[in-house]
Design a protein around this motif. Structure first.
Motif, PDB file in Angstrom:
ATOM      1  N   PRO A  46       0.846  -1.150  -0.355  1.00 35.10           N
ATOM      2  CA  PRO A  46      -0.056   0.188  -0.002  1.00 35.10           C
ATOM      3  C   PRO A  46       0.886   1.330   0.167  1.00 35.10           C
ATOM      4  N   GLU A  47       0.319   2.286  -0.714  1.00 31.44           N
ATOM      5  CA  GLU A  47       1.106   3.627  -0.751  1.00 31.44           C
ATOM      6  C   GLU A  47       1.211   4.189   0.666  1.00 31.44           C
ATOM      7  N   VAL A  48       2.264   4.708   0.916  1.00 35.44           N
ATOM      8  CA  VAL A  48       2.659   5.465   2.191  1.00 35.44           C
ATOM      9  C   VAL A  48       2.308   6.908   2.029  1.00 35.44           C
ATOM     10  N   ARG A  49       1.186   7.305   2.898  1.00 34.46           N
ATOM     11  CA  ARG A  49       1.108   8.682   2.849  1.00 34.46           C
ATOM     12  C   ARG A  49       0.409   9.165   4.104  1.00 34.46           C
ATOM     13  N   ASP A  50       0.419  10.310   4.426  1.00 33.70           N
ATOM     14  CA  ASP A  50      -0.280  10.847   5.722  1.00 33.70           C
ATOM     15  C   ASP A  50      -1.720  11.028   5.662  1.00 33.70           C
ATOM     16  N   LEU A  98      -7.462   1.040   4.269  1.00 36.59           N
ATOM     17  CA  LEU A  98      -6.330   0.524   3.552  1.00 36.59           C
ATOM     18  C   LEU A  98      -6.922  -0.480   2.243  1.00 36.59           C
ATOM     19  N   ASP A  99      -7.844  -0.829   2.148  1.00 34.87           N
ATOM     20  CA  ASP A  99      -8.367  -1.936   1.266  1.00 34.87           C
ATOM     21  C   ASP A  99      -8.382  -1.064  -0.238  1.00 34.87           C
ATOM     22  N   ALA A 100      -8.617   0.171   0.034  1.00 32.72           N
ATOM     23  CA  ALA A 100      -8.829   0.978  -1.001  1.00 32.72           C
ATOM     24  C   ALA A 100      -7.577   1.783  -1.612  1.00 32.72           C
ATOM     25  N   ARG A 101      -6.694   1.821  -0.669  1.00 27.49           N
ATOM     26  CA  ARG A 101      -5.373   2.629  -1.007  1.00 27.49           C
ATOM     27  C   ARG A 101      -4.635   1.824  -2.327  1.00 27.49           C
ATOM     28  N   ARG A 102      -4.136   2.952  -2.747  1.00 27.40           N
ATOM     29  CA  ARG A 102      -3.226   2.626  -3.989  1.00 27.40           C
ATOM     30  C   ARG A 102      -2.006   1.771  -3.942  1.00 27.40           C
ATOM     31  N   MET A 103      -2.050   0.448  -4.547  1.00 22.20           N
ATOM     32  CA  MET A 103      -0.828  -0.389  -4.377  1.00 22.20           C
ATOM     33  C   MET A 103       0.181   0.225  -5.251  1.00 22.20           C
ATOM     34  N   VAL A 104       1.643   0.343  -4.834  1.00 18.66           N
ATOM     35  CA  VAL A 104       2.753   0.722  -5.478  1.00 18.66           C
ATOM     36  C   VAL A 104       3.849   0.002  -5.218  1.00 18.66           C
ATOM     37  N   THR A 105       4.616   0.031  -5.970  1.00 18.45           N
ATOM     38  CA  THR A 105       5.884  -0.839  -5.950  1.00 18.45           C
ATOM     39  C   THR A 105       7.136   0.101  -5.321  1.00 18.45           C
TER      40      THR A 105
END
Length: 525
Positions: A48-52, A119-126
């Motif tokens: 999951p993308e890390v953002r505040d 969390l389920d909707a958070r963008r997945m990133v590499t």
């Protein structure tokens, strides 16, 4: 067997830096520093993308209630077990941000933000996670972009980092910590990766260091749907070095302490310092680098710190016995009181330069001293089954008004002023029940209410004597519990002046409950 880490391994530089001074919001400065290259095993992962976060827990809860169709603030407050006024305030905040419409339902912006905050909707990133090569633990960090730095080897074995810009480069001598012959630890699992991303997000929110966990670690880590979306891209890790530095603060430290920076630019890192200390036991080179920075041997510094700690403890003991007499040594919670005074004396000596984490530790010590006081009180006056007073056959324990009535009737019978402070009046019955069992993992406010209920039928109970001398004692106890909440993430910044009364309140409360102190100054509360 080939060594896992070689000097030619890539070096990553994420900009380690000192923390900010909470009073000025300016970054602290160092007087001396030494760069180190710290080894890590890097994995490329999908996570999951890390953002505040843009919503706090209550805002998200209220927005979720409105999304489900419950738009009446009274009803929202009841469902969330918060006061209706607080629910109304949050409701208004959400409307002002354009997240709720005039009909109380989420706007399109509100719906999108709510979905993004789960969390389920958070963008997945590499991105990349980093594993400790000794323990196999995953660091609480996740980065999408890698920042490599040039390293130039020197004949003397100390490499130079080439930092700065292309037009104005600068060289910094560094010490590479080589871990020797290690086996590759097992690869991290999806749960470990999700936890690392969550803890990184928490650290970004606090701009604080390294190992602190928050409510994210109690979360169920997203459920199977999220974990199925998390995966390793690389089968094997890439050995890398990350840059950091040891430093002495420019403003000095009363104990002459040195510190280490988080390699990812999030301030001071006690974890890295402990790891450096561990490696210095077997690395004379690393030890020499540190001793060159502090200008003396580590043994001499240790002796100075031990002498310093002894002087602080002597002052702390003197303060405890001055407030409670030498008979305080017989109290079961004596060492907790000395620990509180130790933190208090150290904070006063540091004055306005006392760092925020020490002030938070101080109010935490204040709360623990009171918890130990109630623990000792329960040894002599066990609350037994008093929790049954709110667990009746006919009244549900969810009835806050009923529970408040039971609490306040007992408090009044003991001799305390009512109404009770709101936080005490709303103590959950299960917290009271937990305080009635030695291994109940209880909380301070639950223990206070359990003691009040027990004192109602126990004429020899210390709370009765304390109530006779100070009917507002429960307000003081609640104030210490409230101040102790500042140890949690997200709490507002503390100042030395704001925490000093908390220490005095603990002494006064302990004095009243133990019979060793002076009557309270009623003007304080």
């Amino acid at each position: 067997m080939a060594l896992l880490f070689k000097r030619e391994a890539p070096v990553l530089h994420f900009g380690p830096r000192l923390p900010k001074d909470p009073s000025t919001n300016q970054r602290l400065r160092w007087s001396e520093r030494r760069f180190v290259l710290w080894p890590a095993l890097m994995y490329r992962v999908v996570a999951p993308e890390v953002r505040d976060r843009e919503l706090n827990v209550l805002q998200k809860a209220v927005l979720g209630m409105c999304r489900a169709g419950t738009t009446n603030v009274q009803r929202v407050g009841e469902r969330l077990h918060i006061h209706a006024d607080l629910a109304a305030l949050i409701y208004l905040e959400l409307q002002e941000r354009g997240l709720l419409g005039s009909n109380g339902l989420p706007t399109e912006k509100g719906r999108e933000l709510f979905e993004e905050e789960t969390l389920d909707a958070r963008r997945m990133v590499t991105g990349h996670v980093f594993q400790d090569p000794w323990s196999g633990d995953l660091w609480p960090r996740f980065v999408e972009k890698l920042d490599y730095v040039e390293l130039q080897q020197n004949p003397n074995g100390f490499p130079d980092l080439v930092l700065g810009s292309k037009g104005k480069p600068r060289r910094e001598r560094a010490f590479a910590v080589l871990p020797g012959d290690l086996a590759i630890p097992p690869a991290p699992g999806a749960t470990d990766i999700v936890r690392a991303t969550r803890r990184h997000r928490s650290a970004l929110r606090r701009s604080d260091s390294y190992e602190s966990a928050d409510e994210d670690d109690t979360f169920a880590h997203g459920g199977s749907v999220v974990l199925e979306r998390v995966s390793l891209v690389d089968d094997r890790p890439t050995p890398v070095f990350v840059t950091s530095f040891m430093y002495l603060p420019e403003a000095g430290d009363l104990a002459g302490e040195w510190h280490a920076c988080d390699p990812f630019g999030l301030g001071v890192s006690p974890t890295l310092r402990r790891a450096l200390e561990r490696e210095m036991r077997s690395s004379s080179g690393l030890r020499s680098v540190l001793e060159g920075m502090i200008g003396r041997s580590l043994d001499e510094q240790m002796q100075d710190q031990q002498r310093w700690a002894g002087e602080i403890r002597a002052m702390a003991i003197n303060n405890v016995e001055k407030a409670l007499s030498t008979s305080a040594r017989d109290l079961p919670q004596y060492e907790d009181l000395v620990a509180l005074e130790y933190a208090h004396v150290e904070a006063e000596l540091l004055g306005d330069s006392c760092p925020d984490h020490k002030l938070r530790a101080l109010v935490g010590d204040a709360r623990r001293a009171l918890e130990a006081t109630f623990g000792a009180l329960f040894q002599r006056h066990p609350p037994r089954q008093v929790w049954r007073r709110v667990y009746t056959d006919r009244r549900p324990v969810e009835d806050d008004v009923y529970c408040q009535g039971v609490y306040e009737a007992s408090a009044k019978a003991v001799g305390f002023h009512v109404p009770l402070p709101e936080a005490l009046a709303r103590v959950k019955p299960n917290h009271v029940k937990a305080a009635c069992y030695p291994d109940g993992n209880w909380r301070l406010r639950g223990a206070i209410i359990a003691a009040v209920l027990a004192a109602r039928d126990d004429r020899a109970h210390p709370l009765r004597r304390a109530a006779a001398q100070e009917p507002k004692l429960l307000e003081l106890l609640d104030g210490v519990a409230r101040a102790g909440g500042a140890v949690h993430a997200g709490a507002e910044r503390l100042s030395l002046q704001s925490v000093l009364p908390v220490v005095a309140d603990v002494h006064r409360a302990v004095g009243l409950l133990s019979g060793l102190g002076q009557p309270l100054d009623s003007a304080r509360i």
